[in-house]
Design a protein around this motif. Structure first.
Motif, PDB file in Angstrom:
ATOM      1  N   GLU A 114     -15.343 -17.294  46.270  1.00 17.76           N
ATOM      2  CA  GLU A 114     -16.763 -17.056  46.017  1.00 17.76           C
ATOM      3  C   GLU A 114     -17.153 -15.592  46.215  1.00 17.76           C
ATOM      4  O   GLU A 114     -17.882 -15.021  45.392  1.00 17.76           O
ATOM      5  CB  GLU A 114     -17.597 -17.958  46.929  1.00 17.76           C
ATOM      6  N   GLU A 115     -16.667 -14.975  47.291  1.00 17.46           N
ATOM      7  CA  GLU A 115     -17.035 -13.586  47.563  1.00 17.46           C
ATOM      8  C   GLU A 115     -16.475 -12.645  46.495  1.00 17.46           C
ATOM      9  O   GLU A 115     -17.148 -11.690  46.079  1.00 17.46           O
ATOM     10  CB  GLU A 115     -16.552 -13.166  48.962  1.00 17.46           C
ATOM     11  N   GLU A 267     -29.530 -11.392  44.263  1.00 16.64           N
ATOM     12  CA  GLU A 267     -28.965 -11.555  45.613  1.00 16.64           C
ATOM     13  C   GLU A 267     -29.435 -12.868  46.239  1.00 16.64           C
ATOM     14  O   GLU A 267     -28.680 -13.537  46.946  1.00 16.64           O
ATOM     15  CB  GLU A 267     -29.344 -10.363  46.496  1.00 16.64           C
ATOM     16  N   HIS A 268     -30.679 -13.245  45.958  1.00 15.71           N
ATOM     17  CA  HIS A 268     -31.226 -14.497  46.481  1.00 15.71           C
ATOM     18  C   HIS A 268     -30.432 -15.695  45.961  1.00 15.71           C
ATOM     19  O   HIS A 268     -30.109 -16.616  46.728  1.00 15.71           O
ATOM     20  CB  HIS A 268     -32.699 -14.617  46.068  1.00 15.71           C
ATOM     21  N   LEU A 270     -27.332 -15.812  44.833  1.00 12.46           N
ATOM     22  CA  LEU A 270     -25.969 -15.857  45.360  1.00 12.46           C
ATOM     23  C   LEU A 270     -25.965 -16.465  46.759  1.00 12.46           C
ATOM     24  O   LEU A 270     -25.121 -17.289  47.097  1.00 12.46           O
ATOM     25  CB  LEU A 270     -25.350 -14.460  45.375  1.00 12.46           C
ATOM     26  N   GLU A 271     -26.946 -16.055  47.556  1.00 10.24           N
ATOM     27  CA  GLU A 271     -27.069 -16.606  48.916  1.00 10.24           C
ATOM     28  C   GLU A 271     -27.405 -18.097  48.857  1.00 10.24           C
ATOM     29  O   GLU A 271     -26.853 -18.904  49.616  1.00 10.24           O
ATOM     30  CB  GLU A 271     -28.156 -15.851  49.676  1.00 10.24           C
ATOM     31  N   TYR A 272     -28.298 -18.466  47.948  1.00  8.36           N
ATOM     32  CA  TYR A 272     -28.716 -19.865  47.798  1.00  8.36           C
ATOM     33  C   TYR A 272     -27.529 -20.775  47.468  1.00  8.36           C
ATOM     34  O   TYR A 272     -27.469 -21.923  47.918  1.00  8.36           O
ATOM     35  CB  TYR A 272     -29.771 -19.955  46.686  1.00  8.36           C
ATOM     36  N   GLN A 273     -26.585 -20.252  46.703  1.00  7.27           N
ATOM     37  CA  GLN A 273     -25.460 -21.083  46.243  1.00  7.27           C
ATOM     38  C   GLN A 273     -24.387 -21.321  47.298  1.00  7.27           C
ATOM     39  O   GLN A 273     -23.547 -22.212  47.133  1.00  7.27           O
ATOM     40  CB  GLN A 273     -24.799 -20.428  45.024  1.00  7.27           C
ATOM     41  N   GLN A 274     -24.385 -20.557  48.356  1.00  5.36           N
ATOM     42  CA  GLN A 274     -23.335 -20.708  49.360  1.00  5.36           C
ATOM     43  C   GLN A 274     -23.419 -22.106  49.992  1.00  5.36           C
ATOM     44  O   GLN A 274     -24.435 -22.482  50.553  1.00  5.36           O
ATOM     45  CB  GLN A 274     -23.450 -19.608  50.407  1.00  5.36           C
TER      46      GLN A 274
END
Length: 339
Positions: A114-115, A267-268, A270-274
């Motif tokens: 993912e990263e 960026e929001h 990407l964070e939401y999908q973690q």
């Protein structure tokens, strides 16, 4: 003195009214359509974009989730004609319009980590420099691309090898390379608008489809299939665009404000999908305990990878030199983030 004071106050009040009316006249309502529901990944991105635009300008953003303005082809036409100012659409549907965008459907090209994947979309020369020119040729300002999650297959029978997909009518987006991929995997690719997929599975017109896990869960695809198979072959990608004439006609400050809002929303999301993939699996198991979810091992994935080699060749045949340049640059960009 009193009359002079009254005159000055009246003048100041008039100027304030004029300034307010000028501000009001410059404020616009911008229309933004996307291919998912408001609480799905594209909808979450759109809501963050709207929040940022409205917090940093006098403009408002009106959101149109999937189905409110028609199918994917309809919203793209509306974006190109200027009826919509913004549209979020997967390269899966823009593949016939921008053939090079089909590169995102070359199996096993994008990384599983993912990263690494997120960093690729942040830094890729192909995504951030080469694709905008191709979209511009179609009257579209490419604002960003972002991943939505690993794509998994839902079927009525178990799938552990390409042989298990033999003669399975598998729904694909109207994308020539996706058709090529599932032919390589042994299935019978069946292009179908999204609105017909659930009913098609229910009536056995098709026996399989693919999507990210959150979308399988939210659209209840598990209700009309019995097996979910993750072969690691792709990650769903989407693109946010503006009508180019609209965007180019904006003042510089509005263009910069939109680009900043896109960066924040990127960026929001990407964070939401973690962790979203894993959460969605748990929700599916809770809703349908008998559902079989199979994560293929590296050994089981190898035959799919072997079959996929022909798809890359087909992509280059379809797109010529420009497609090869995009593919080569993407491989170089991926090498930068994975090594």
């Amino acid at each position: 003195m009193t009359s002079l004071k009254s005159y000055l106050l009246t003048g100041i009040a008039g100027a304030a009214v004029l300034a307010a009316s000028m501000t009001s006249a410059s404020a616009e309502t911008w229309r933004y359509a996307f291919e998912e529901a408001l609480d799905e990944v594209q909808g979450v991105f759109a809501q963050k974009f709207k929040e940022e635009v409205e917090a940093n300008s006098d403009h408002t953003v009106q959101l149109f989730p999937y189905g409110t303005l028609g199918e994917s082809a309809d919203i793209m036409e509306q974006a190109q004609s200027g009826i919509l100012q913004f549209v979020d659409q997967s390269p899966g549907f823009t593949g016939s319009l921008i053939p090079e965008a089909q590169v995102f459907f070359v199996p096993y090209l994008l990384p599983q980590d993912e990263e690494d994947l997120f960093e690729f979309f942040r830094t890729s020369v192909a995504v951030n420099e080469m694709f905008p020119e191709l979209y511009a040729d179609q009257g579209l300002e490419l604002l960003t691309m972002f991943p939505e999650g690993e794509v998994c297959m839902t079927t009525k029978e178990p799938v552990t090898s390409p042989e298990d997909l033999n003669e399975v009518k598998f729904r694909v987006m109207t994308n020539p390379l996706l058709v090529e991929s599932y032919q390589a995997f042994g299935a019978t690719p069946t292009p179908l608008p999204w609105g017909e997929v659930y009913g098609g599975l229910q009536t056995n017109i098709i026996q399989g489809q693919e999507n990210p896990m959150f979308f399988i869960e939210s659209t209840k695809m598990y209700e009309v299939t019995d097996y979910i198979t993750c072969a690691g072959h792709n990650n769903f990608t989407t693109a946010v665009m503006a009508n180019k004439d609209f965007f180019d006609g904006l003042p510089d400050e509005d263009q910069l404000m939109i680009e900043s809002a896109i960066d924040v929303a990127f960026e929001h999301i990407l964070e939401y999908q973690q962790g979203l993939h894993e959460e969605s699996i748990e929700k599916i198991k809770e809703a349908k305990p008998e559902m079989t979810i199979n994560i293929l091992s590296e050994e089981e994935r190898q035959p799919f990878k072997d079959a996929a080699a022909t798809v890359e060749e087909a992509f280059i045949e379809m797109t010529g030199e420009s497609g090869k340049e995009i593919l080569d640059q993407m491989k170089e960009d991926l090498n930068q983030v994975t090594n």
